[in-house]
Write a protein that holds these residues in place. Structure first.
Motif, PDB file in Angstrom:
ATOM      1  N   ALA A 184       0.835  -1.204   0.000  1.00 38.12           N
ATOM      2  CA  ALA A 184       0.000   0.000   0.000  1.00 38.12           C
ATOM      3  C   ALA A 184       0.870   1.255   0.000  1.00 38.12           C
ATOM      4  O   ALA A 184       0.504   2.280  -0.595  1.00 38.12           O
ATOM      5  CB  ALA A 184      -0.930  -0.002   1.212  1.00 38.12           C
ATOM      6  N   GLN A 185       2.030   1.178   0.632  1.00 43.56           N
ATOM      7  CA  GLN A 185       2.932   2.337   0.654  1.00 43.56           C
ATOM      8  C   GLN A 185       3.379   2.707  -0.755  1.00 43.56           C
ATOM      9  O   GLN A 185       3.597   3.888  -1.047  1.00 43.56           O
ATOM     10  CB  GLN A 185       4.154   2.067   1.545  1.00 43.56           C
ATOM     11  CG  GLN A 185       5.008   3.326   1.749  1.00 43.56           C
ATOM     12  CD  GLN A 185       6.249   3.082   2.582  1.00 43.56           C
ATOM     13  OE1 GLN A 185       6.462   1.977   3.088  1.00 43.56           O
ATOM     14  NE2 GLN A 185       7.068   4.091   2.729  1.00 43.56           N
ATOM     15  N   ARG A 186       3.501   1.734  -1.636  1.00 38.95           N
ATOM     16  CA  ARG A 186       3.858   2.043  -3.025  1.00 38.95           C
ATOM     17  C   ARG A 186       2.879   3.052  -3.625  1.00 38.95           C
ATOM     18  O   ARG A 186       3.280   4.031  -4.252  1.00 38.95           O
ATOM     19  CB  ARG A 186       3.848   0.759  -3.867  1.00 38.95           C
ATOM     20  CG  ARG A 186       5.013  -0.164  -3.630  1.00 38.95           C
ATOM     21  CD  ARG A 186       4.820  -1.470  -4.374  1.00 38.95           C
ATOM     22  NE  ARG A 186       6.046  -2.256  -4.431  1.00 38.95           N
ATOM     23  CZ  ARG A 186       6.127  -3.481  -4.933  1.00 38.95           C
ATOM     24  NH1 ARG A 186       5.028  -4.069  -5.417  1.00 38.95           N
ATOM     25  NH2 ARG A 186       7.281  -4.121  -4.965  1.00 38.95           N
ATOM     26  N   ALA A 187       1.600   2.803  -3.427  1.00 42.08           N
ATOM     27  CA  ALA A 187       0.584   3.709  -3.976  1.00 42.08           C
ATOM     28  C   ALA A 187       0.653   5.075  -3.298  1.00 42.08           C
ATOM     29  O   ALA A 187       0.511   6.114  -3.956  1.00 42.08           O
ATOM     30  CB  ALA A 187      -0.803   3.095  -3.823  1.00 42.08           C
TER      31      ALA A 187
ATOM     32  N   GLY B  56     -10.072  -8.469  -1.152  1.00 40.12           N
ATOM     33  CA  GLY B  56      -9.912  -7.823   0.149  1.00 40.12           C
ATOM     34  C   GLY B  56      -8.495  -7.336   0.411  1.00 40.12           C
ATOM     35  O   GLY B  56      -8.049  -7.283   1.554  1.00 40.12           O
ATOM     36  N   LEU B  57      -7.781  -6.967  -0.647  1.00 45.18           N
ATOM     37  CA  LEU B  57      -6.378  -6.575  -0.502  1.00 45.18           C
ATOM     38  C   LEU B  57      -6.182  -5.070  -0.645  1.00 45.18           C
ATOM     39  O   LEU B  57      -6.951  -4.388  -1.324  1.00 45.18           O
ATOM     40  CB  LEU B  57      -5.529  -7.273  -1.578  1.00 45.18           C
ATOM     41  CG  LEU B  57      -5.489  -8.804  -1.557  1.00 45.18           C
ATOM     42  CD1 LEU B  57      -4.714  -9.323  -2.753  1.00 45.18           C
ATOM     43  CD2 LEU B  57      -4.870  -9.313  -0.261  1.00 45.18           C
ATOM     44  N   VAL B  58      -5.135  -4.564   0.004  1.00 48.03           N
ATOM     45  CA  VAL B  58      -4.699  -3.185  -0.212  1.00 48.03           C
ATOM     46  C   VAL B  58      -3.343  -3.244  -0.921  1.00 48.03           C
ATOM     47  O   VAL B  58      -2.604  -4.204  -0.739  1.00 48.03           O
ATOM     48  CB  VAL B  58      -4.585  -2.421   1.127  1.00 48.03           C
ATOM     49  CG1 VAL B  58      -5.944  -2.291   1.772  1.00 48.03           C
ATOM     50  CG2 VAL B  58      -3.596  -3.056   2.090  1.00 48.03           C
ATOM     51  N   PRO B  59      -3.055  -2.238  -1.775  1.00 43.46           N
ATOM     52  CA  PRO B  59      -3.850  -1.043  -2.048  1.00 43.46           C
ATOM     53  C   PRO B  59      -4.983  -1.309  -3.037  1.00 43.46           C
ATOM     54  O   PRO B  59      -4.863  -2.152  -3.921  1.00 43.46           O
ATOM     55  CB  PRO B  59      -2.824  -0.093  -2.673  1.00 43.46           C
ATOM     56  CG  PRO B  59      -1.886  -1.010  -3.410  1.00 43.46           C
ATOM     57  CD  PRO B  59      -1.767  -2.236  -2.531  1.00 43.46           C
ATOM     58  N   THR B  60      -6.066  -0.566  -2.863  1.00 46.37           N
ATOM     59  CA  THR B  60      -7.167  -0.538  -3.821  1.00 46.37           C
ATOM     60  C   THR B  60      -7.525   0.925  -4.050  1.00 46.37           C
ATOM     61  O   THR B  60      -7.617   1.689  -3.083  1.00 46.37           O
ATOM     62  CB  THR B  60      -8.391  -1.305  -3.278  1.00 46.37           C
ATOM     63  OG1 THR B  60      -8.055  -2.690  -3.148  1.00 46.37           O
ATOM     64  CG2 THR B  60      -9.590  -1.173  -4.202  1.00 46.37           C
TER      65      THR B  60
ATOM     66  N   SER C 151      -0.644  -3.516  -6.367  1.00 50.26           N
ATOM     67  CA  SER C 151       0.212  -2.332  -6.256  1.00 50.26           C
ATOM     68  C   SER C 151       0.871  -1.883  -7.579  1.00 50.26           C
ATOM     69  O   SER C 151       0.799  -0.697  -7.896  1.00 50.26           O
ATOM     70  CB  SER C 151       1.248  -2.493  -5.140  1.00 50.26           C
ATOM     71  OG  SER C 151       2.124  -3.554  -5.371  1.00 50.26           O
ATOM     72  N   PRO C 152       1.481  -2.757  -8.401  1.00 51.59           N
ATOM     73  CA  PRO C 152       2.081  -2.235  -9.628  1.00 51.59           C
ATOM     74  C   PRO C 152       1.028  -1.673 -10.591  1.00 51.59           C
ATOM     75  O   PRO C 152       1.277  -0.692 -11.290  1.00 51.59           O
ATOM     76  CB  PRO C 152       2.785  -3.459 -10.247  1.00 51.59           C
ATOM     77  CG  PRO C 152       2.909  -4.444  -9.141  1.00 51.59           C
ATOM     78  CD  PRO C 152       1.733  -4.200  -8.249  1.00 51.59           C
ATOM     79  N   ILE C 153      -0.162  -2.294 -10.588  1.00 55.32           N
ATOM     80  CA  ILE C 153      -1.228  -1.854 -11.495  1.00 55.32           C
ATOM     81  C   ILE C 153      -1.792  -0.518 -11.036  1.00 55.32           C
ATOM     82  O   ILE C 153      -2.012   0.389 -11.852  1.00 55.32           O
ATOM     83  CB  ILE C 153      -2.334  -2.933 -11.599  1.00 55.32           C
ATOM     84  CG1 ILE C 153      -1.737  -4.233 -12.158  1.00 55.32           C
ATOM     85  CG2 ILE C 153      -3.488  -2.453 -12.466  1.00 55.32           C
ATOM     86  CD1 ILE C 153      -2.669  -5.431 -12.095  1.00 55.32           C
ATOM     87  N   THR C 154      -2.012  -0.363  -9.713  1.00 57.58           N
ATOM     88  CA  THR C 154      -2.533   0.911  -9.212  1.00 57.58           C
ATOM     89  C   THR C 154      -1.547   2.045  -9.508  1.00 57.58           C
ATOM     90  O   THR C 154      -1.959   3.141  -9.908  1.00 57.58           O
ATOM     91  CB  THR C 154      -2.796   0.872  -7.687  1.00 57.58           C
ATOM     92  OG1 THR C 154      -1.593   0.564  -6.996  1.00 57.58           O
ATOM     93  CG2 THR C 154      -3.864  -0.139  -7.332  1.00 57.58           C
TER      94      THR C 154
ATOM     95  N   ASP D  45      12.093   2.962  -8.463  1.00 61.03           N
ATOM     96  CA  ASP D  45      12.637   3.303  -7.138  1.00 61.03           C
ATOM     97  C   ASP D  45      11.538   3.262  -6.079  1.00 61.03           C
ATOM     98  O   ASP D  45      11.743   2.735  -4.983  1.00 61.03           O
ATOM     99  CB  ASP D  45      13.274   4.692  -7.177  1.00 61.03           C
ATOM    100  CG  ASP D  45      14.402   4.784  -8.181  1.00 61.03           C
ATOM    101  OD1 ASP D  45      15.453   4.151  -7.955  1.00 61.03           O
ATOM    102  OD2 ASP D  45      14.230   5.460  -9.216  1.00 61.03           O
ATOM    103  N   TYR D  46      10.376   3.821  -6.429  1.00 64.32           N
ATOM    104  CA  TYR D  46       9.264   3.815  -5.472  1.00 64.32           C
ATOM    105  C   TYR D  46       8.705   2.410  -5.251  1.00 64.32           C
ATOM    106  O   TYR D  46       8.238   2.087  -4.162  1.00 64.32           O
ATOM    107  CB  TYR D  46       8.146   4.753  -5.941  1.00 64.32           C
ATOM    108  CG  TYR D  46       8.466   6.215  -5.776  1.00 64.32           C
ATOM    109  CD1 TYR D  46       9.027   6.704  -4.593  1.00 64.32           C
ATOM    110  CD2 TYR D  46       8.198   7.134  -6.793  1.00 64.32           C
ATOM    111  CE1 TYR D  46       9.320   8.053  -4.432  1.00 64.32           C
ATOM    112  CE2 TYR D  46       8.472   8.488  -6.639  1.00 64.32           C
ATOM    113  CZ  TYR D  46       9.043   8.946  -5.459  1.00 64.32           C
ATOM    114  OH  TYR D  46       9.317  10.280  -5.303  1.00 64.32           O
ATOM    115  N   MET D  47       8.761   1.568  -6.263  1.00 65.35           N
ATOM    116  CA  MET D  47       8.259   0.196  -6.119  1.00 65.35           C
ATOM    117  C   MET D  47       9.147  -0.630  -5.173  1.00 65.35           C
ATOM    118  O   MET D  47       8.676  -1.497  -4.445  1.00 65.35           O
ATOM    119  CB  MET D  47       8.189  -0.507  -7.483  1.00 65.35           C
ATOM    120  CG  MET D  47       7.192   0.085  -8.464  1.00 65.35           C
ATOM    121  SD  MET D  47       5.481  -0.011  -7.918  1.00 65.35           S
ATOM    122  CE  MET D  47       5.295   1.628  -7.241  1.00 65.35           C
ATOM    123  N   MET D  48      10.443  -0.334  -5.187  1.00 61.81           N
ATOM    124  CA  MET D  48      11.385  -1.087  -4.364  1.00 61.81           C
ATOM    125  C   MET D  48      11.521  -0.519  -2.946  1.00 61.81           C
ATOM    126  O   MET D  48      11.787  -1.254  -1.997  1.00 61.81           O
ATOM    127  CB  MET D  48      12.767  -1.097  -5.041  1.00 61.81           C
ATOM    128  CG  MET D  48      12.792  -1.883  -6.344  1.00 61.81           C
ATOM    129  SD  MET D  48      14.248  -1.522  -7.365  1.00 61.81           S
ATOM    130  CE  MET D  48      15.567  -2.011  -6.286  1.00 61.81           C
TER     131      MET D  48
END
Length: 239
Positions: free
Chosen positions: A33-36, A68-72, A84-87, A173-176
């Protein structure tokens, strides 16, 4: 940074998403979720955050995302996007100001391939601490992680850039980042070994405004993960 307490089973569903705003269903301590949150902050997107109690999820949340997962994400038009990568890619496309993914199809593919490789590293952040807790010998796993971090260091040496996508922060960078932010929390900092360029990357990332806005201190993470390890995660720690 959201200061709203998490919605649990039995809680009333939030109202419609306000116009010109995007809603993120999140959990304050979840790296995915932090990625988003990183992307929302980096791009200056107007958003609101609804925190979800991941061990006692409200029924209405499953109507938004059956997993029922985050991030959404949810838009004011009622569109829902998750994983997360798709959002994050969705946010980069819908809000084109300050693009985080490169425009070149090949460069974009390179970032996606690198993220796919990095996804093989993230399980170590769970396997090693769990193994230690259970009294298992994790030296082999730690050796593997040291080797993987060394390869990331080699990538920066080869590219001769400050970040993994160039000399400014990009999507990869943000994904990692969320996992590196937790290195000390899960007692894996020693696995960085001899990786001077990777360590410089970590120092640069810590100076980024979006990173500062989306994360927590080591002490806060440690306190939360202790409640998690004890089987009673305090998703609203310090709220």
């Amino acid at each position: 940074m959201s200061t709203q307490k998490s919605f649990a089973k039995g809680s009333a569903a939030p109202g419609p998403v306000p116009k010109d705003t995007i809603r993120l269903y999140s959990m304050r301590f979840c790296p995915f979720a932090q990625r988003a949150r990183l992307v929302l902050n980096a791009k200056g997107i107007k958003h609101e955050i609804i925190n979800i109690h991941l061990q006692d999820k409200p029924d209405w949340f499953f109507e938004k995302n059956h997993l029922g997962l985050v991030p959404t994400l949810e838009t004011s038009a009622g569109e829902v996007v998750y994983e997360s990568p798709i959002t994050c890619e969705y946010l980069d496309e819908v809000y084109p100001e300050k693009k985080l993914l490169p425009s070149s199809p090949f460069a974009k593919a390179q970032q996606k391939m690198m993220l796919e490789c990095f996804s093989k590293i993230t399980p170590y952040f769970y396997k090693i601490p769990t193994g230690k807790k259970n009294g298992e010998d994790v030296s082999g796993l730690e050796a593997e992680l040291i080797e993987k971090f060394a390869k990331l260091n080699e990538e920066l040496v080869r590219k001769k850039t400050k970040f993994f996508g160039g000399d400014s922060i990009t999507m990869i960078d943000y994904m990692m980042w969320p996992f590196f932010e937790r290195l000390e929390v899960v007692d894996l900092k020693h696995c960085l070994g001899n990786t001077p360029e990777l360590k410089k990357w970590i120092e640069r990332m810590l100076e980024d405004p979006a990173v500062k806005a989306s994360g927590h201190s080591v002490e806060t993470y440690k306190a939360f993960y202790k409640t998690y390890a004890d089987g009673k995660p305090d998703y609203d720690y310090r709220l």
